[in-house]
Design a protein around this motif. Sequence first.
Motif, PDB file in Angstrom:
ATOM      1  N   ARG A 403       1.055  -1.438  -0.083  1.00 52.19           N
ATOM      2  CA  ARG A 403      -0.105   0.121  -0.076  1.00 52.19           C
ATOM      3  C   ARG A 403       0.847   1.141  -0.170  1.00 52.19           C
ATOM      4  O   ARG A 403       1.932   1.378   0.762  1.00 52.19           O
ATOM      5  CB  ARG A 403      -0.978  -0.209   1.299  1.00 52.19           C
ATOM      6  CG  ARG A 403      -1.517   1.071   1.326  1.00 52.19           C
ATOM      7  CD  ARG A 403      -2.500   0.972   2.491  1.00 52.19           C
ATOM      8  NE  ARG A 403      -3.843  -0.040   2.326  1.00 52.19           N
ATOM      9  CZ  ARG A 403      -4.734  -0.226   3.062  1.00 52.19           C
ATOM     10  NH1 ARG A 403      -4.836   0.421   4.320  1.00 52.19           N
ATOM     11  NH2 ARG A 403      -5.708  -1.102   2.912  1.00 52.19           N
ATOM     12  N   GLY A 404       0.499   2.203  -0.585  1.00 53.10           N
ATOM     13  CA  GLY A 404       1.264   3.366  -1.010  1.00 53.10           C
ATOM     14  C   GLY A 404       0.455   4.576  -0.314  1.00 53.10           C
ATOM     15  O   GLY A 404      -0.341   4.636   0.635  1.00 53.10           O
ATOM     16  N   GLU A 405       0.414   5.615  -1.303  1.00 55.90           N
ATOM     17  CA  GLU A 405      -0.212   6.797  -0.866  1.00 55.90           C
ATOM     18  C   GLU A 405      -1.873   6.745  -0.922  1.00 55.90           C
ATOM     19  O   GLU A 405      -2.389   6.086  -1.427  1.00 55.90           O
ATOM     20  CB  GLU A 405       0.067   8.030  -1.703  1.00 55.90           C
ATOM     21  CG  GLU A 405       1.438   8.318  -1.987  1.00 55.90           C
ATOM     22  CD  GLU A 405       1.871   9.127  -0.611  1.00 55.90           C
ATOM     23  OE1 GLU A 405       1.243   9.341   0.474  1.00 55.90           O
ATOM     24  OE2 GLU A 405       3.465   9.461  -0.389  1.00 55.90           O
ATOM     25  N   VAL A 406      -2.356   7.543  -0.190  1.00 50.65           N
ATOM     26  CA  VAL A 406      -3.804   7.502   0.204  1.00 50.65           C
ATOM     27  C   VAL A 406      -4.560   8.518  -0.885  1.00 50.65           C
ATOM     28  O   VAL A 406      -3.911   9.560  -1.355  1.00 50.65           O
ATOM     29  CB  VAL A 406      -4.311   8.102   1.518  1.00 50.65           C
ATOM     30  CG1 VAL A 406      -5.833   8.529   1.662  1.00 50.65           C
ATOM     31  CG2 VAL A 406      -3.680   7.280   2.641  1.00 50.65           C
ATOM     32  N   VAL A 407      -5.659   8.119  -1.352  1.00 50.73           N
ATOM     33  CA  VAL A 407      -6.465   8.994  -2.093  1.00 50.73           C
ATOM     34  C   VAL A 407      -7.605   9.506  -1.453  1.00 50.73           C
ATOM     35  O   VAL A 407      -8.105   8.875  -1.088  1.00 50.73           O
ATOM     36  CB  VAL A 407      -6.771   8.322  -3.669  1.00 50.73           C
ATOM     37  CG1 VAL A 407      -7.917   9.281  -4.598  1.00 50.73           C
ATOM     38  CG2 VAL A 407      -5.512   7.795  -4.321  1.00 50.73           C
ATOM     39  N   TYR A 408      -7.811  10.750  -1.631  1.00 54.99           N
ATOM     40  CA  TYR A 408      -9.228  11.179  -0.850  1.00 54.99           C
ATOM     41  C   TYR A 408     -10.056  11.778  -1.764  1.00 54.99           C
ATOM     42  O   TYR A 408      -9.671  12.247  -3.164  1.00 54.99           O
ATOM     43  CB  TYR A 408      -8.772  12.526   0.209  1.00 54.99           C
ATOM     44  CG  TYR A 408      -7.758  11.881   1.274  1.00 54.99           C
ATOM     45  CD1 TYR A 408      -8.287  11.401   2.522  1.00 54.99           C
ATOM     46  CD2 TYR A 408      -6.491  12.368   1.173  1.00 54.99           C
ATOM     47  CE1 TYR A 408      -7.431  10.827   3.346  1.00 54.99           C
ATOM     48  CE2 TYR A 408      -5.446  12.026   2.375  1.00 54.99           C
ATOM     49  CZ  TYR A 408      -6.222  11.316   3.237  1.00 54.99           C
ATOM     50  OH  TYR A 408      -5.207  10.975   4.321  1.00 54.99           O
ATOM     51  N   ARG A 409     -11.478  11.818  -1.506  1.00 55.63           N
ATOM     52  CA  ARG A 409     -12.404  12.666  -2.359  1.00 55.63           C
ATOM     53  C   ARG A 409     -13.504  13.086  -1.549  1.00 55.63           C
ATOM     54  O   ARG A 409     -13.869  12.543  -0.417  1.00 55.63           O
ATOM     55  CB  ARG A 409     -13.007  11.259  -3.138  1.00 55.63           C
ATOM     56  CG  ARG A 409     -14.199  11.845  -4.053  1.00 55.63           C
ATOM     57  CD  ARG A 409     -14.671  10.854  -4.842  1.00 55.63           C
ATOM     58  NE  ARG A 409     -13.902  10.716  -5.998  1.00 55.63           N
ATOM     59  CZ  ARG A 409     -13.826   9.273  -6.636  1.00 55.63           C
ATOM     60  NH1 ARG A 409     -14.545   8.256  -6.083  1.00 55.63           N
ATOM     61  NH2 ARG A 409     -12.819   9.000  -7.386  1.00 55.63           N
ATOM     62  N   VAL A 410     -13.823  14.308  -1.897  1.00 57.19           N
ATOM     63  CA  VAL A 410     -14.843  15.096  -1.016  1.00 57.19           C
ATOM     64  C   VAL A 410     -15.590  15.733  -2.283  1.00 57.19           C
ATOM     65  O   VAL A 410     -15.186  16.654  -2.806  1.00 57.19           O
ATOM     66  CB  VAL A 410     -14.273  16.214  -0.409  1.00 57.19           C
ATOM     67  CG1 VAL A 410     -15.581  17.023   0.224  1.00 57.19           C
ATOM     68  CG2 VAL A 410     -13.384  15.462   1.108  1.00 57.19           C
ATOM     69  N   GLY A 411     -16.792  15.067  -2.438  1.00 57.27           N
ATOM     70  CA  GLY A 411     -17.743  15.676  -3.512  1.00 57.27           C
ATOM     71  C   GLY A 411     -16.847  15.349  -4.816  1.00 57.27           C
ATOM     72  O   GLY A 411     -16.490  14.183  -5.162  1.00 57.27           O
ATOM     73  N   ALA A 412     -16.764  16.408  -5.629  1.00 60.03           N
ATOM     74  CA  ALA A 412     -16.096  16.370  -6.812  1.00 60.03           C
ATOM     75  C   ALA A 412     -14.454  16.630  -6.811  1.00 60.03           C
ATOM     76  O   ALA A 412     -13.766  16.568  -7.550  1.00 60.03           O
ATOM     77  CB  ALA A 412     -16.682  17.255  -7.906  1.00 60.03           C
TER      78      ALA A 412
END
Length: 434
Positions: A403-412
């Motif tokens: 596992r590497g970097e985190v991806v975040y999502r808030v709405g668009a």
Amino acid sequence: MPSSKTHHCPALFLTACSSGQGKTTVVAALARHHRRLGRRVRVFKTGPDFLDPMILTRASGAEVAPLDLWMVGEALCRHKLYDAAGEADVILVEGAMGLFDGSPSGADLAETFGLPVAALIDARGMGQTFGALALGLACYRPALQFAGIAANQVGSARHAEMLAAGLPDAVRYLGAIPRFAESATLPSRHLGLVQAAEIADLDQRLDAAADQLAGLALAELPAPVAFAPPSSEPEPLRPWLAGQRIAVARDAAFSFIYADNLRLLTALGAKLSFFSPLTDTTISADAIYLPGGYPELHLQTLAANTSMKHALRTHVAAGRPLYAECGGMLYLLEQLTDQHGQHANLVGVLPGRGQMQARLAGLGMQALRTPLGCLRGHSFHHSTLDTPLTPVAFSERQRDGRRGEVVYRVGAVQASYLHLYFPSAPRAAAALFQ
């Protein structure tokens, strides 16, 4: 139809036994040297990098693109070299780290494309042992076309004699490069070299560096290399972003952008415009691209530009896409603290705080798997992030699949520390802005 004509062009892959040997300065000096002789110079940089290519672009007078068998892929690398050989008088490729470091390594790249290898050794504090290192680099992988060894940071004529005395006859000596005067060095900071646009006397430094190569075998025109035409054309692109207006942040704070990424977005049908979060006050677009850079060096200016922060919040509130990488993600946070403990309130569309660190916090090639394709890229940052957000995805590290970097999502809004190379998966790249 693919071309059937082989292009012949002098080419050289310049490498070293480790990082910090002076490769970028010497390649920049070589590029400026050949350019001053009226030659058309094309330079490539091995692996992911934004800062070195800025310097090399100024030195050569032409755009510098990445070459990497994993991130860019062998097929696209082959196309890049073939096209460059058809228009240039000399091709220079700067390696990354040491010649055999990584998988794939610089040696893998040089062997794949038949590039002759010249190795640089920082000879400070070294005498005849220079010859042992040189012999090891030259013989470790017999399949490589080894052009020779150059000594860097040589202190005196006596020092140069000691180095030459220890070099075996089987290894060609490309010369002793004197220690560069302060006026010929390239300044650096925590992420690497200072950006080219920030060095007021960069052209004078490049000319001074080129002067120090005068008369060395290293500065001679390399032998021609045959670049055969690629066996197939790249896969046709569809207009997935037809008519989409994408605003790209580009200024002293946000400049870590692959030109190949921008070309791809245009090829997919997008209409690009550029804006500065430092100085502009408004923005109007269907989607926004916030690349990485140095927001920590411009904290107070970014924080004081309340009009731009409001414009970005308005864009996000309207449900329009915003994609942010590394420094771009830090700018979207509520707060960022620099290495000196100074903090500032930023855009605030992502909850959380960023903190600059004295040491590297993330490094390495990584891949992001999506339903529309696997995007490849890299991580390189000196900050950490404290946020209540739940990750929507993780990248995979190239070296071990973990596992590497985190991806975040808030709405668009989509954000990560990842720097993605869009041509590695065009359909997936298009989706970031839809």
